[in-house]
Design a protein around this motif. Sequence first.
Motif, PDB file in Angstrom:
ATOM      1  N   LEU A 281      -3.979   0.713  -3.196  1.00  0.00           N
ATOM      2  CA  LEU A 281      -3.094  -0.124  -2.391  1.00  0.00           C
ATOM      3  C   LEU A 281      -1.882   0.688  -1.920  1.00  0.00           C
ATOM      4  CD1 LEU A 281      -1.982  -2.745  -1.217  1.00  0.00           C
ATOM      5  CD2 LEU A 281      -1.124  -3.321  -3.500  1.00  0.00           C
ATOM      6  N   GLN A 282      -1.318   1.504  -2.815  1.00  0.00           N
ATOM      7  CA  GLN A 282      -0.139   2.282  -2.441  1.00  0.00           C
ATOM      8  C   GLN A 282      -0.447   3.255  -1.305  1.00  0.00           C
ATOM      9  OE1 GLN A 282       3.116   1.813  -4.060  1.00  0.00           O
ATOM     10  NE2 GLN A 282       3.436   2.647  -2.022  1.00  0.00           N
ATOM     11  N   GLN A 283      -1.638   3.837  -1.339  1.00  0.00           N
ATOM     12  CA  GLN A 283      -2.041   4.740  -0.253  1.00  0.00           C
ATOM     13  C   GLN A 283      -2.093   3.995   1.075  1.00  0.00           C
ATOM     14  OE1 GLN A 283      -5.754   6.485  -1.686  1.00  0.00           O
ATOM     15  NE2 GLN A 283      -4.735   8.467  -1.833  1.00  0.00           N
ATOM     16  N   LEU A 284      -2.644   2.791   1.047  1.00  0.00           N
ATOM     17  CA  LEU A 284      -2.725   1.992   2.276  1.00  0.00           C
ATOM     18  C   LEU A 284      -1.335   1.579   2.759  1.00  0.00           C
ATOM     19  CD1 LEU A 284      -5.810  -0.286   1.547  1.00  0.00           C
ATOM     20  CD2 LEU A 284      -5.617   1.414   3.355  1.00  0.00           C
ATOM     21  N   LEU A 285      -0.465   1.200   1.822  1.00  0.00           N
ATOM     22  CA  LEU A 285       0.893   0.808   2.196  1.00  0.00           C
ATOM     23  C   LEU A 285       1.643   1.982   2.811  1.00  0.00           C
ATOM     24  CD1 LEU A 285       1.871  -1.338  -0.930  1.00  0.00           C
ATOM     25  CD2 LEU A 285       1.544  -2.186   1.402  1.00  0.00           C
ATOM     26  N   ASP A 286       1.456   3.161   2.234  1.00  0.00           N
ATOM     27  CA  ASP A 286       2.155   4.351   2.738  1.00  0.00           C
ATOM     28  C   ASP A 286       1.664   4.764   4.124  1.00  0.00           C
ATOM     29  OD1 ASP A 286       3.594   4.437   0.403  1.00  0.00           O
ATOM     30  OD2 ASP A 286       2.345   5.968  -0.551  1.00  0.00           O
ATOM     31  N   SER A 287       0.378   4.481   4.395  1.00  0.00           N
ATOM     32  CA  SER A 287      -0.194   4.879   5.681  1.00  0.00           C
ATOM     33  C   SER A 287      -0.127   3.756   6.716  1.00  0.00           C
ATOM     34  CB  SER A 287      -1.648   5.331   5.500  1.00  0.00           C
ATOM     35  OG  SER A 287      -2.439   4.286   4.962  1.00  0.00           O
ATOM     36  N   GLY A 288       0.317   2.584   6.295  1.00  0.00           N
ATOM     37  CA  GLY A 288       0.427   1.455   7.221  1.00  0.00           C
ATOM     38  C   GLY A 288      -0.764   0.522   7.090  1.00  0.00           C
ATOM     39  N   ILE A 289      -0.686  -0.398   6.147  1.00  0.00           N
ATOM     40  CA  ILE A 289      -1.816  -1.295   5.882  1.00  0.00           C
ATOM     41  C   ILE A 289      -1.996  -2.276   7.041  1.00  0.00           C
ATOM     42  CG2 ILE A 289      -0.406  -2.979   4.629  1.00  0.00           C
ATOM     43  CD1 ILE A 289      -2.816  -3.374   2.742  1.00  0.00           C
ATOM     44  N   SER A 290      -3.254  -2.541   7.406  1.00  0.00           N
ATOM     45  CA  SER A 290      -3.536  -3.486   8.492  1.00  0.00           C
ATOM     46  C   SER A 290      -3.448  -4.907   7.942  1.00  0.00           C
ATOM     47  CB  SER A 290      -4.936  -3.236   9.059  1.00  0.00           C
ATOM     48  OG  SER A 290      -5.926  -3.469   8.071  1.00  0.00           O
ATOM     49  N   PRO A 291      -2.938  -5.855   8.741  1.00  0.00           N
ATOM     50  CA  PRO A 291      -2.811  -7.242   8.274  1.00  0.00           C
ATOM     51  C   PRO A 291      -4.114  -7.827   7.743  1.00  0.00           C
ATOM     52  CG  PRO A 291      -1.642  -6.949  10.347  1.00  0.00           C
ATOM     53  CD  PRO A 291      -2.404  -5.674  10.113  1.00  0.00           C
ATOM     54  N   GLY A 292      -5.228  -7.389   8.293  1.00  0.00           N
ATOM     55  CA  GLY A 292      -6.516  -7.923   7.869  1.00  0.00           C
ATOM     56  C   GLY A 292      -6.901  -7.552   6.451  1.00  0.00           C
ATOM     57  N   ARG A 293      -6.252  -6.553   5.888  1.00  0.00           N
ATOM     58  CA  ARG A 293      -6.611  -6.113   4.531  1.00  0.00           C
ATOM     59  C   ARG A 293      -5.581  -6.524   3.492  1.00  0.00           C
ATOM     60  NH1 ARG A 293      -9.059  -0.461   3.423  1.00  0.00           N
ATOM     61  NH2 ARG A 293      -9.562  -1.734   1.609  1.00  0.00           N
ATOM     62  N   LEU A 294      -4.535  -7.205   3.898  1.00  0.00           N
ATOM     63  CA  LEU A 294      -3.467  -7.575   2.961  1.00  0.00           C
ATOM     64  C   LEU A 294      -3.984  -8.383   1.780  1.00  0.00           C
ATOM     65  CD1 LEU A 294      -0.635  -8.561   5.469  1.00  0.00           C
ATOM     66  CD2 LEU A 294      -0.492  -6.749   3.755  1.00  0.00           C
ATOM     67  N   CYS A 295      -4.901  -9.293   2.042  1.00  0.00           N
ATOM     68  CA  CYS A 295      -5.361 -10.205   0.997  1.00  0.00           C
ATOM     69  C   CYS A 295      -6.447  -9.614   0.108  1.00  0.00           C
ATOM     70  CB  CYS A 295      -5.858 -11.509   1.621  1.00  0.00           C
ATOM     71  SG  CYS A 295      -4.548 -12.410   2.489  1.00  0.00           S
ATOM     72  N   ASP A 296      -6.801  -8.346   0.344  1.00  0.00           N
ATOM     73  CA  ASP A 296      -7.853  -7.703  -0.466  1.00  0.00           C
ATOM     74  C   ASP A 296      -7.357  -7.299  -1.845  1.00  0.00           C
ATOM     75  OD1 ASP A 296      -9.426  -7.988   1.734  1.00  0.00           O
ATOM     76  OD2 ASP A 296      -9.436  -5.865   2.313  1.00  0.00           O
ATOM     77  N   TYR A 297      -6.057  -7.328  -2.053  1.00  0.00           N
ATOM     78  CA  TYR A 297      -5.480  -6.838  -3.314  1.00  0.00           C
ATOM     79  C   TYR A 297      -4.732  -7.965  -4.011  1.00  0.00           C
ATOM     80  CZ  TYR A 297      -6.615  -2.324  -1.305  1.00  0.00           C
ATOM     81  OH  TYR A 297      -7.291  -1.268  -0.746  1.00  0.00           O
ATOM     82  N   GLN A 306       5.127   0.181  -4.532  1.00  0.00           N
ATOM     83  CA  GLN A 306       6.382   0.249  -3.793  1.00  0.00           C
ATOM     84  C   GLN A 306       6.205  -0.509  -2.481  1.00  0.00           C
ATOM     85  OE1 GLN A 306       9.141   1.603  -5.158  1.00  0.00           O
ATOM     86  NE2 GLN A 306       7.824   1.914  -6.947  1.00  0.00           N
ATOM     87  N   LEU A 307       7.054  -1.501  -2.243  1.00  0.00           N
ATOM     88  CA  LEU A 307       6.853  -2.408  -1.111  1.00  0.00           C
ATOM     89  C   LEU A 307       7.915  -2.253  -0.030  1.00  0.00           C
ATOM     90  CD1 LEU A 307       5.893  -5.665  -3.068  1.00  0.00           C
ATOM     91  CD2 LEU A 307       4.406  -3.816  -2.279  1.00  0.00           C
ATOM     92  N   LYS A 308       8.474  -1.067   0.083  1.00  0.00           N
ATOM     93  CA  LYS A 308       9.575  -0.859   1.032  1.00  0.00           C
ATOM     94  C   LYS A 308       9.149  -1.084   2.484  1.00  0.00           C
ATOM     95  CE  LYS A 308       9.127   4.217   1.343  1.00  0.00           C
ATOM     96  NZ  LYS A 308       7.737   4.236   0.933  1.00  0.00           N
ATOM     97  N   ASP A 309       7.856  -0.922   2.794  1.00  0.00           N
ATOM     98  CA  ASP A 309       7.389  -1.088   4.169  1.00  0.00           C
ATOM     99  C   ASP A 309       6.763  -2.455   4.427  1.00  0.00           C
ATOM    100  OD1 ASP A 309       8.157   1.506   4.952  1.00  0.00           O
ATOM    101  OD2 ASP A 309       6.355   2.346   4.040  1.00  0.00           O
ATOM    102  N   LEU A 310       6.766  -3.334   3.426  1.00  0.00           N
ATOM    103  CA  LEU A 310       6.220  -4.681   3.608  1.00  0.00           C
ATOM    104  C   LEU A 310       7.197  -5.497   4.452  1.00  0.00           C
ATOM    105  CD1 LEU A 310       3.618  -6.037   2.298  1.00  0.00           C
ATOM    106  CD2 LEU A 310       5.227  -7.298   0.876  1.00  0.00           C
ATOM    107  N   ASN A 311       6.701  -6.134   5.499  1.00  0.00           N
ATOM    108  CA  ASN A 311       7.597  -6.927   6.353  1.00  0.00           C
ATOM    109  C   ASN A 311       7.415  -8.421   6.079  1.00  0.00           C
ATOM    110  OD1 ASN A 311       5.326  -7.847   7.880  1.00  0.00           O
ATOM    111  ND2 ASN A 311       5.433  -6.022   9.175  1.00  0.00           N
ATOM    112  N   ALA A 312       8.237  -9.234   6.742  1.00  0.00           N
ATOM    113  CA  ALA A 312       8.225 -10.670   6.492  1.00  0.00           C
ATOM    114  C   ALA A 312       6.875 -11.297   6.835  1.00  0.00           C
ATOM    115  CB  ALA A 312       9.347 -11.338   7.291  1.00  0.00           C
ATOM    116  N   GLU A 313       6.271 -10.861   7.938  1.00  0.00           N
ATOM    117  CA  GLU A 313       4.966 -11.411   8.332  1.00  0.00           C
ATOM    118  C   GLU A 313       3.910 -11.090   7.268  1.00  0.00           C
ATOM    119  OE1 GLU A 313       6.974  -9.683  10.306  1.00  0.00           O
ATOM    120  OE2 GLU A 313       7.595 -11.292  11.674  1.00  0.00           O
TER     121      GLU A 313
END
Length: 531
Positions: A281-297, A306-313
Amino acid sequence: MFSNMSKPVIGPAVSQVLDVIGEIRVNRLTEDQLRDSDVIRKWFSGRLRVFLPSASGGFLHCLSTKNLSCDSYQQILREFSNQFDQMDQMRQELVVKYFIQPFLTKNSSDSGCVSNSNSSVDWLQKYLGRFSVLVSLSDLLKLNTDFSPLSALEVLSPKQSAELVVLPLPGLPGKDVIINTVFDFLSKSPKERRLPEFLYHLMRLSVVTPVGCTVYQTIFVRLYQAMSALPQQMEPIIWASVYDLTESAPMDCSLVPVNQQCPVSSHNATRVCAGVDSSALQQLLDSGISPGRLCDYSIKQYACSQLKDLNAENLVTLQKCKLSENNTDSKETWKLFFTKASAVLDQALVHLSNQSKPVIGPAVSQVLDVIGEIRVNRLTEDQLRDSDVIRKWFSGRLRVFLPSASGGFLHCLSTKNLSCDSYQAVFVTLSVNFPDTTLRGPSLPVHFDMYHCLSVSESQLHAVVGEQGVQERAQNAPSPEMEPVIQAIIDNLMQTAPEGKDVIINTVFDFLTESPKERRLPEFLYHCQAL
């Protein structure tokens, strides 16, 4: 010629070349020349300048043994400070170890260079320059016993400020004074004064240096105050410090005031994240996770990333999919997750409040409990008594969660020092959402009424609820839940002075007899008889 170059000379032999020039030139300067700042300026700001970033420990140590005047020393230091950014950290530390500290600790009558400064800030700038940040606070106090760290916060490094808070240093005020002074200073401009770095060093030092419980308690008071006062972008960083410092605090130390009415979930990231693999999950977050995969984890995997790049949406999407699942995550897990995403939590709650239907799922109650801890419990006295603030939270951000409100959440809310207007703002929102409330024994909104409203005097009750509120309650409340209301009315009657009972009885009967069927007068009479 070399001195006219704008950049320093670089190469593996530069250090040796400077050593040789030191031998055949600097070592031949006379006592008078060494104490003449103009001569020193000609050599170090001129001829030797481009070599100084490569100065060896030997060259520096030899230089520190010279009988320099304070003015000559300052001239050399000034040029080394000018070259500070051209040095790697090892060379910077060599200047401190082999030149600055030996010179300033010499016992000759002039070399201490303490009395020639006007203040602690002035002394640091004149006699340590940019290298002052590399010297520990305890060493600074040894170099100058008159040095006052609290007077020099503007030139201390984040690490030195953390040392000031944690270390047992001589000749300073009590730790409560130090902690409050440091936090006051850093909080005025947290980004420019590098509050995050200070908190990082505070955590590191607290792990290796035993600190008393009262010190931790004072720090925690300031951390919670900072969360309310500082920009929201700082909140996840402060929460991270709360979690880290909790783990290093004494086991029996109560870090937040104990409130039996509003219990607080523990801050134990180690326990939550034990055995959790969040690397993918951290690798995906660091590289820019696509909204379609958010619920996979899982939420636990997010909480341990680390959720520093997680936005409100992203946060809205996660809440929608995870709260609708058969989620069994603990309050500790949700709290760790929300504190890491706290910079965008309020914005996400606003987005969620725009949906017409409430959020439904087995974890919604726990989530509201956690939001209550990290948001509602941090509202100030003024905010609690401001109905506009309360309306923004309860009619807005929290609205879709309220049908799942737990008894703990409501009871905690009832203990707050709400104004009548604020209470009514909460009451109206609960009443509107009342038909959607999951029934778990006696009605939870009724519990809220009983704690905060029906236990007070008749005049206060009428002022808070109002005619519209009473009508909405009568129309919306399901029949099985009438008993707690009646019990509260009877209790109130029994506790009221005899001369006040007739007013209450007449008011209740006037209301019920206006529309006896719709307002369920028979049920009222049955329960009155039974009670």
